[in-house]
Write an enzyme that holds these catalytic residues in place. Sequence first.
Site, PDB file in Angstrom:
ATOM      1  N   GLU A 115      -6.597   3.502  -0.892  1.00  0.00           N
ATOM      2  CA  GLU A 115      -7.094   4.421  -0.194  1.00  0.00           C
ATOM      3  C   GLU A 115      -7.770   5.037  -1.697  1.00  0.00           C
ATOM      4  O   GLU A 115      -8.712   5.762  -1.475  1.00  0.00           O
ATOM      5  CB  GLU A 115      -5.963   5.640  -0.476  1.00  0.00           C
ATOM      6  CG  GLU A 115      -5.338   5.432   0.426  1.00  0.00           C
ATOM      7  CD  GLU A 115      -3.683   5.669   0.811  1.00  0.00           C
ATOM      8  OE1 GLU A 115      -3.543   6.350  -0.290  1.00  0.00           O
ATOM      9  OE2 GLU A 115      -2.838   4.989   1.436  1.00  0.00           O
ATOM     10  N   LYS A 119       2.011  10.095  -2.924  1.00  0.00           N
ATOM     11  CA  LYS A 119       0.478  10.323  -2.384  1.00  0.00           C
ATOM     12  C   LYS A 119       0.277  11.702  -2.111  1.00  0.00           C
ATOM     13  O   LYS A 119       0.979  12.238  -3.240  1.00  0.00           O
ATOM     14  CB  LYS A 119       0.251   9.668  -0.892  1.00  0.00           C
ATOM     15  CG  LYS A 119      -0.023   8.399  -0.589  1.00  0.00           C
ATOM     16  CD  LYS A 119       0.083   7.319   0.460  1.00  0.00           C
ATOM     17  CE  LYS A 119       0.203   5.774   0.155  1.00  0.00           C
ATOM     18  NZ  LYS A 119       0.222   5.767   1.627  1.00  0.00           N
ATOM     19  N   GLU A 141      -0.678  -5.126  -0.300  1.00  0.00           N
ATOM     20  CA  GLU A 141      -0.420  -3.880   0.164  1.00  0.00           C
ATOM     21  C   GLU A 141      -1.304  -4.297   1.903  1.00  0.00           C
ATOM     22  O   GLU A 141      -2.745  -3.489   0.828  1.00  0.00           O
ATOM     23  CB  GLU A 141      -0.315  -2.939  -0.143  1.00  0.00           C
ATOM     24  CG  GLU A 141       0.318  -2.114  -1.005  1.00  0.00           C
ATOM     25  CD  GLU A 141       0.498  -0.623  -1.639  1.00  0.00           C
ATOM     26  OE1 GLU A 141       1.699   0.014  -1.139  1.00  0.00           O
ATOM     27  OE2 GLU A 141      -0.395   0.406  -1.955  1.00  0.00           O
ATOM     28  N   HIS A 199      -5.044   1.417  -5.842  1.00  0.00           N
ATOM     29  CA  HIS A 199      -4.642   1.808  -4.420  1.00  0.00           C
ATOM     30  C   HIS A 199      -6.100   1.606  -3.539  1.00  0.00           C
ATOM     31  O   HIS A 199      -7.313   2.128  -3.678  1.00  0.00           O
ATOM     32  CB  HIS A 199      -4.177   2.885  -4.226  1.00  0.00           C
ATOM     33  CG  HIS A 199      -3.378   3.023  -2.976  1.00  0.00           C
ATOM     34  ND1 HIS A 199      -3.723   3.598  -1.846  1.00  0.00           N
ATOM     35  CD2 HIS A 199      -1.792   2.902  -2.660  1.00  0.00           C
ATOM     36  CE1 HIS A 199      -2.811   2.807  -0.836  1.00  0.00           C
ATOM     37  NE2 HIS A 199      -1.389   2.749  -1.674  1.00  0.00           N
ATOM     38  N   SER A 248       3.972   0.306   5.203  1.00  0.00           N
ATOM     39  CA  SER A 248       4.984   0.821   6.611  1.00  0.00           C
ATOM     40  C   SER A 248       6.643   0.443   5.992  1.00  0.00           C
ATOM     41  O   SER A 248       6.979  -0.291   6.985  1.00  0.00           O
ATOM     42  CB  SER A 248       4.114  -0.092   8.171  1.00  0.00           C
ATOM     43  OG  SER A 248       3.254   1.251   8.027  1.00  0.00           O
ATOM     44  N   ASN A 290       5.654   5.746  -3.608  1.00  0.00           N
ATOM     45  CA  ASN A 290       4.083   6.244  -4.045  1.00  0.00           C
ATOM     46  C   ASN A 290       3.897   7.601  -3.151  1.00  0.00           C
ATOM     47  O   ASN A 290       3.769   7.564  -1.615  1.00  0.00           O
ATOM     48  CB  ASN A 290       3.175   5.335  -3.505  1.00  0.00           C
ATOM     49  CG  ASN A 290       1.508   6.542  -3.513  1.00  0.00           C
ATOM     50  OD1 ASN A 290       1.690   7.021  -4.248  1.00  0.00           O
ATOM     51  ND2 ASN A 290       0.540   5.757  -3.359  1.00  0.00           N
ATOM     52  N   GLY A 321       0.274   2.799   6.440  1.00  0.00           N
ATOM     53  CA  GLY A 321       1.032   4.122   7.126  1.00  0.00           C
ATOM     54  C   GLY A 321       0.169   3.818   8.499  1.00  0.00           C
ATOM     55  O   GLY A 321      -0.130   5.242   9.652  1.00  0.00           O
TER      56      GLY A 321
HETATM   57  P1  13P Z   1       3.243   4.021   3.656  1.00  0.00           P
HETATM   58  O1  13P Z   1       4.588   2.459   3.123  1.00  0.00           O
HETATM   59  O2  13P Z   1       2.483   4.975   3.853  1.00  0.00           O
HETATM   60  O3  13P Z   1       2.063   2.524   4.631  1.00  0.00           O
HETATM   61  O4  13P Z   1       2.256   3.436   2.563  1.00  0.00           O
HETATM   62  C1  13P Z   1       2.440   2.008   1.606  1.00  0.00           C
HETATM   63  C2  13P Z   1       1.431   2.336   0.675  1.00  0.00           C
HETATM   64  O5  13P Z   1       0.265   2.706   0.928  1.00  0.00           O
HETATM   65  C3  13P Z   1       2.074   2.361  -0.867  1.00  0.00           C
HETATM   66  O6  13P Z   1       1.665   2.359  -1.825  1.00  0.00           O
END
Ligand code: 13P
Length: 260
Positions: free
Chosen positions: A100, A13, A170, A98, A216, A11, A176
Amino acid sequence: MSGRRPFVGGNWKMNTDLASGEALARTVGAECVPGLGSLDVVVFPPFPYLQSVGGALQGSAIELGAQDLSSEANGALTGEVSAEMLMDLGVAWVLVGHSERRHRLGESEALVEEKLTMALESGLSAVLCVGETLEQRRAGRAHEIVRHQLTSALHRLSADFAREIVIAYEPVWAIGTGVAATASDAREAHHEIREFMSSRYDSELASGVRIVYGGSLVPGNAKTIFAELGVDGGLVGGASLKAGDFLSICSAATIGIAAG
Ligand code: 13P
Protein backbone atom coordinates in the site's frame (compact mmCIF):
# COMPACT_ATOMS: atom_id res chain seq x y z
CA MET A 1 10.68 -29.06 11.55
CA SER A 2 12.50 -26.32 9.73
CA GLY A 3 13.99 -24.86 12.91
CA ARG A 4 12.63 -21.45 11.97
CA ARG A 5 10.46 -19.82 14.62
CA PRO A 6 6.98 -19.07 13.21
CA PHE A 7 6.03 -15.41 12.91
CA VAL A 8 2.54 -13.92 12.77
CA GLY A 9 1.99 -10.19 12.39
CA GLY A 10 -1.27 -8.30 12.66
CA ASN A 11 -1.18 -5.23 10.42
CA TRP A 12 -4.08 -3.08 11.58
CA LYS A 13 -3.45 -0.54 8.78
CA MET A 14 -5.49 2.68 9.23
CA ASN A 15 -8.15 1.00 11.36
CA THR A 16 -9.39 0.96 14.97
CA ASP A 17 -9.68 3.94 17.29
CA LEU A 18 -8.05 4.47 20.65
CA ALA A 19 -10.59 2.48 22.64
CA SER A 20 -11.10 -0.38 20.20
CA GLY A 21 -7.36 -0.68 19.53
CA GLU A 22 -6.62 -0.96 23.22
CA ALA A 23 -9.42 -3.47 23.72
CA LEU A 24 -8.22 -5.59 20.79
CA ALA A 25 -4.67 -5.58 22.15
CA ARG A 26 -5.88 -6.54 25.60
CA THR A 27 -7.95 -9.42 24.27
CA VAL A 28 -5.23 -10.93 22.08
CA GLY A 29 -2.57 -10.20 24.71
CA ALA A 30 -4.51 -12.10 27.36
CA GLU A 31 -4.35 -15.24 25.21
CA CYS A 32 -0.73 -14.87 24.09
CA VAL A 33 1.09 -15.13 27.38
CA PRO A 34 4.85 -15.70 27.72
CA GLY A 35 5.86 -19.33 27.35
CA LEU A 36 2.59 -20.42 25.80
CA GLY A 37 3.70 -20.92 22.22
CA SER A 38 6.93 -20.99 20.34
CA LEU A 39 6.16 -18.27 17.84
CA ASP A 40 6.67 -14.54 17.45
CA VAL A 41 3.45 -12.52 17.44
CA VAL A 42 3.59 -8.83 16.61
CA VAL A 43 0.79 -6.28 16.20
CA PHE A 44 1.21 -3.16 14.07
CA PRO A 45 -1.31 -0.51 15.19
CA PRO A 46 -1.54 2.99 13.71
CA PHE A 47 1.14 5.42 14.94
CA PRO A 48 -1.09 7.44 17.31
CA TYR A 49 -2.09 4.31 19.24
CA LEU A 50 1.35 2.75 19.62
CA GLN A 51 1.81 3.89 23.18
CA SER A 52 -1.60 2.84 24.47
CA VAL A 53 -1.53 -0.46 22.59
CA GLY A 54 1.97 -1.06 23.96
CA GLY A 55 0.56 -0.49 27.46
CA ALA A 56 -2.31 -2.89 26.81
CA LEU A 57 0.17 -5.57 25.70
CA GLN A 58 2.25 -5.35 28.88
CA GLY A 59 2.75 -8.78 30.38
CA SER A 60 1.79 -10.57 27.17
CA ALA A 61 4.11 -12.28 24.70
CA ILE A 62 3.00 -9.99 21.85
CA GLU A 63 5.50 -7.48 20.59
CA LEU A 64 4.73 -4.01 19.32
CA GLY A 65 5.34 -3.04 15.69
CA ALA A 66 4.97 0.11 13.59
CA GLN A 67 3.63 0.22 10.05
CA ASP A 68 6.32 2.54 8.68
CA LEU A 69 9.26 4.74 9.66
CA SER A 70 11.22 7.63 8.22
CA SER A 71 14.37 6.93 6.26
CA GLU A 72 15.96 9.88 8.11
CA ALA A 73 17.16 10.00 11.71
CA ASN A 74 15.58 13.39 12.56
CA GLY A 75 15.14 16.91 11.25
CA ALA A 76 12.75 19.12 9.33
CA LEU A 77 10.49 16.41 7.93
CA THR A 78 6.93 17.35 8.75
CA GLY A 79 4.77 14.36 9.55
CA GLU A 80 7.55 11.79 9.58
CA VAL A 81 8.27 9.41 12.46
CA SER A 82 11.82 8.29 13.20
CA ALA A 83 13.17 4.94 14.32
CA GLU A 84 14.32 6.50 17.61
CA MET A 85 10.81 7.82 18.31
CA LEU A 86 9.37 4.38 17.69
CA MET A 87 11.87 2.75 20.02
CA ASP A 88 11.04 5.36 22.68
CA LEU A 89 7.52 3.93 22.62
CA GLY A 90 8.68 0.34 23.00
CA VAL A 91 8.35 -0.56 19.33
CA ALA A 92 10.45 -3.60 18.41
CA TRP A 93 9.37 -4.24 14.81
CA VAL A 94 8.58 -2.18 11.74
CA LEU A 95 7.01 -2.95 8.36
CA VAL A 96 9.02 -1.75 5.38
CA GLY A 97 7.83 -1.61 1.77
CA HIS A 98 4.22 -2.61 2.30
CA SER A 99 2.47 -2.69 -1.07
CA GLU A 100 0.00 0.00 0.00
CA ARG A 101 2.94 2.32 0.60
CA ARG A 102 4.62 1.29 -2.65
CA HIS A 103 1.55 1.45 -4.87
CA ARG A 104 -0.92 3.84 -3.24
CA LEU A 105 1.54 6.23 -1.66
CA GLY A 106 4.24 6.11 -4.31
CA GLU A 107 7.10 4.78 -2.19
CA SER A 108 10.08 4.03 -4.43
CA GLU A 109 12.42 1.04 -4.32
CA ALA A 110 15.19 3.41 -3.26
CA LEU A 111 13.15 4.71 -0.32
CA VAL A 112 12.27 1.17 0.75
CA GLU A 113 15.97 0.33 0.80
CA GLU A 114 16.80 3.43 2.86
CA LYS A 115 14.03 2.69 5.35
CA LEU A 116 15.12 -0.93 5.75
CA THR A 117 18.70 0.13 6.41
CA MET A 118 17.60 2.84 8.85
CA ALA A 119 15.38 0.40 10.76
CA LEU A 120 18.05 -2.25 11.16
CA GLU A 121 20.91 0.12 11.92
CA SER A 122 18.73 1.73 14.60
CA GLY A 123 18.08 -1.58 16.30
CA LEU A 124 14.55 -2.29 15.10
CA SER A 125 13.58 -5.65 13.63
CA ALA A 126 12.09 -5.35 10.18
CA VAL A 127 9.51 -7.11 8.04
CA LEU A 128 10.31 -6.44 4.39
CA CYS A 129 7.21 -6.75 2.23
CA VAL A 130 7.42 -7.76 -1.42
CA GLY A 131 4.90 -8.93 -3.99
CA GLU A 132 3.69 -8.55 -7.53
CA THR A 133 0.52 -6.93 -8.89
CA LEU A 134 -2.13 -8.87 -10.80
CA GLU A 135 -1.00 -7.33 -14.07
CA GLN A 136 2.58 -8.38 -13.42
CA ARG A 137 1.47 -11.88 -12.48
CA ARG A 138 -0.67 -12.21 -15.62
CA ALA A 139 2.31 -11.13 -17.67
CA GLY A 140 4.29 -14.01 -16.14
CA ARG A 141 6.58 -11.59 -14.32
CA ALA A 142 5.76 -12.41 -10.68
CA HIS A 143 9.12 -13.93 -9.78
CA GLU A 144 11.07 -11.32 -11.70
CA ILE A 145 9.27 -8.49 -9.86
CA VAL A 146 9.84 -10.02 -6.44
CA ARG A 147 13.51 -10.67 -7.25
CA HIS A 148 13.85 -7.09 -8.40
CA GLN A 149 12.29 -5.76 -5.18
CA LEU A 150 14.62 -7.94 -3.11
CA THR A 151 17.69 -6.99 -5.14
CA SER A 152 16.96 -3.34 -4.61
CA ALA A 153 16.04 -3.54 -0.92
CA LEU A 154 19.00 -5.75 0.02
CA HIS A 155 21.69 -4.41 -2.25
CA ARG A 156 23.87 -3.02 0.52
CA LEU A 157 22.54 -5.02 3.45
CA SER A 158 25.10 -7.13 5.30
CA ALA A 159 24.46 -10.81 5.95
CA ASP A 160 24.30 -10.11 9.68
CA PHE A 161 21.32 -7.84 9.19
CA ALA A 162 19.78 -9.91 6.38
CA ARG A 163 19.58 -13.06 8.48
CA GLU A 164 17.42 -11.22 11.04
CA ILE A 165 14.75 -9.82 8.74
CA VAL A 166 11.38 -11.39 8.08
CA ILE A 167 10.36 -11.29 4.43
CA ALA A 168 6.61 -11.05 3.82
CA TYR A 169 5.47 -12.29 0.43
CA GLU A 170 2.28 -10.35 -0.12
CA PRO A 171 0.94 -10.59 -3.68
CA VAL A 172 -0.87 -7.29 -4.24
CA TRP A 173 -3.84 -9.02 -5.88
CA ALA A 174 -4.46 -11.02 -2.72
CA ILE A 175 -4.42 -8.11 -0.28
CA GLY A 176 -7.86 -7.18 0.98
CA THR A 177 -9.56 -8.98 -1.91
CA GLY A 178 -10.70 -12.15 -0.18
CA VAL A 179 -8.73 -14.11 -2.79
CA ALA A 180 -5.67 -15.59 -1.11
CA ALA A 181 -2.87 -17.16 -3.10
CA THR A 182 -3.26 -20.89 -3.45
CA ALA A 183 -1.05 -22.91 -1.15
CA SER A 184 1.05 -24.00 -4.10
CA ASP A 185 1.45 -20.42 -5.40
CA ALA A 186 2.65 -19.43 -1.94
CA ARG A 187 5.05 -22.39 -1.78
CA GLU A 188 6.50 -21.54 -5.18
CA ALA A 189 6.95 -17.85 -4.36
CA HIS A 190 8.56 -18.65 -1.01
CA HIS A 191 10.87 -21.12 -2.70
CA GLU A 192 11.92 -18.45 -5.22
CA ILE A 193 12.59 -15.97 -2.41
CA ARG A 194 14.68 -18.51 -0.50
CA GLU A 195 16.63 -19.28 -3.69
CA PHE A 196 17.22 -15.57 -4.13
CA MET A 197 18.53 -15.28 -0.56
CA SER A 198 20.81 -18.22 -1.18
CA SER A 199 22.34 -16.62 -4.26
CA ARG A 200 22.48 -13.12 -2.72
CA TYR A 201 23.99 -14.41 0.55
CA ASP A 202 24.45 -18.13 1.12
CA SER A 203 22.44 -21.29 1.59
CA GLU A 204 22.83 -21.33 5.37
CA LEU A 205 21.40 -17.80 5.65
CA ALA A 206 18.63 -18.68 3.19
CA SER A 207 17.57 -21.73 5.14
CA GLY A 208 17.33 -19.69 8.35
CA VAL A 209 15.54 -16.59 7.13
CA ARG A 210 11.83 -16.42 7.84
CA ILE A 211 9.45 -15.90 4.93
CA VAL A 212 5.78 -15.34 5.74
CA TYR A 213 2.70 -15.06 3.54
CA GLY A 214 0.24 -12.17 3.51
CA GLY A 215 -2.97 -11.56 1.55
CA SER A 216 -6.52 -12.50 2.62
CA LEU A 217 -5.33 -14.85 5.35
CA VAL A 218 -8.25 -16.06 7.45
CA PRO A 219 -8.68 -18.91 9.91
CA GLY A 220 -10.15 -21.00 7.10
CA ASN A 221 -7.05 -20.92 4.87
CA ALA A 222 -4.19 -20.31 7.31
CA LYS A 223 -3.56 -23.92 8.22
CA THR A 224 -3.36 -25.04 4.59
CA ILE A 225 -1.03 -22.21 3.60
CA PHE A 226 1.16 -22.59 6.70
CA ALA A 227 1.50 -26.31 5.99
CA GLU A 228 3.36 -25.50 2.77
CA LEU A 229 7.06 -26.01 2.61
CA GLY A 230 8.95 -22.83 3.40
CA VAL A 231 5.98 -20.80 4.70
CA ASP A 232 6.95 -19.60 8.18
CA GLY A 233 3.80 -17.78 9.21
CA GLY A 234 1.75 -14.84 8.03
CA LEU A 235 1.15 -11.13 7.90
CA VAL A 236 -2.54 -10.61 8.54
CA GLY A 237 -4.56 -7.52 7.62
CA GLY A 238 -8.35 -7.60 7.95
CA ALA A 239 -8.50 -10.76 10.07
CA SER A 240 -6.12 -9.23 12.63
CA LEU A 241 -8.88 -6.78 13.60
CA LYS A 242 -10.96 -9.65 14.98
CA ALA A 243 -9.34 -11.08 18.09
CA GLY A 244 -10.75 -14.59 17.61
CA ASP A 245 -9.65 -14.80 13.97
CA PHE A 246 -6.18 -13.48 14.71
CA LEU A 247 -5.70 -15.91 17.59
CA SER A 248 -6.86 -18.79 15.49
CA ILE A 249 -4.34 -17.84 12.76
CA CYS A 250 -1.64 -17.68 15.45
CA SER A 251 -2.51 -21.13 16.66
CA ALA A 252 -2.51 -22.44 13.06
CA ALA A 253 1.07 -21.15 12.83
CA THR A 254 2.21 -23.03 15.91
CA ILE A 255 0.85 -26.34 14.72
CA GLY A 256 0.88 -26.04 10.96
CA ILE A 257 4.33 -24.92 9.95
CA ALA A 258 5.97 -27.51 7.73
CA ALA A 259 9.60 -28.38 7.44
CA GLY A 260 11.68 -26.86 4.69
P1 13P B 1 -5.45 -8.61 4.23
O1 13P B 1 -5.17 -9.75 5.19
O2 13P B 1 -6.53 -7.70 4.68
O3 13P B 1 -5.61 -9.12 2.83
O4 13P B 1 -4.11 -7.70 4.23
C1 13P B 1 -2.88 -8.30 4.12
C2 13P B 1 -1.83 -7.29 4.38
O5 13P B 1 -1.67 -6.34 3.63
C3 13P B 1 -1.01 -7.46 5.58
O6 13P B 1 0.05 -6.57 5.59
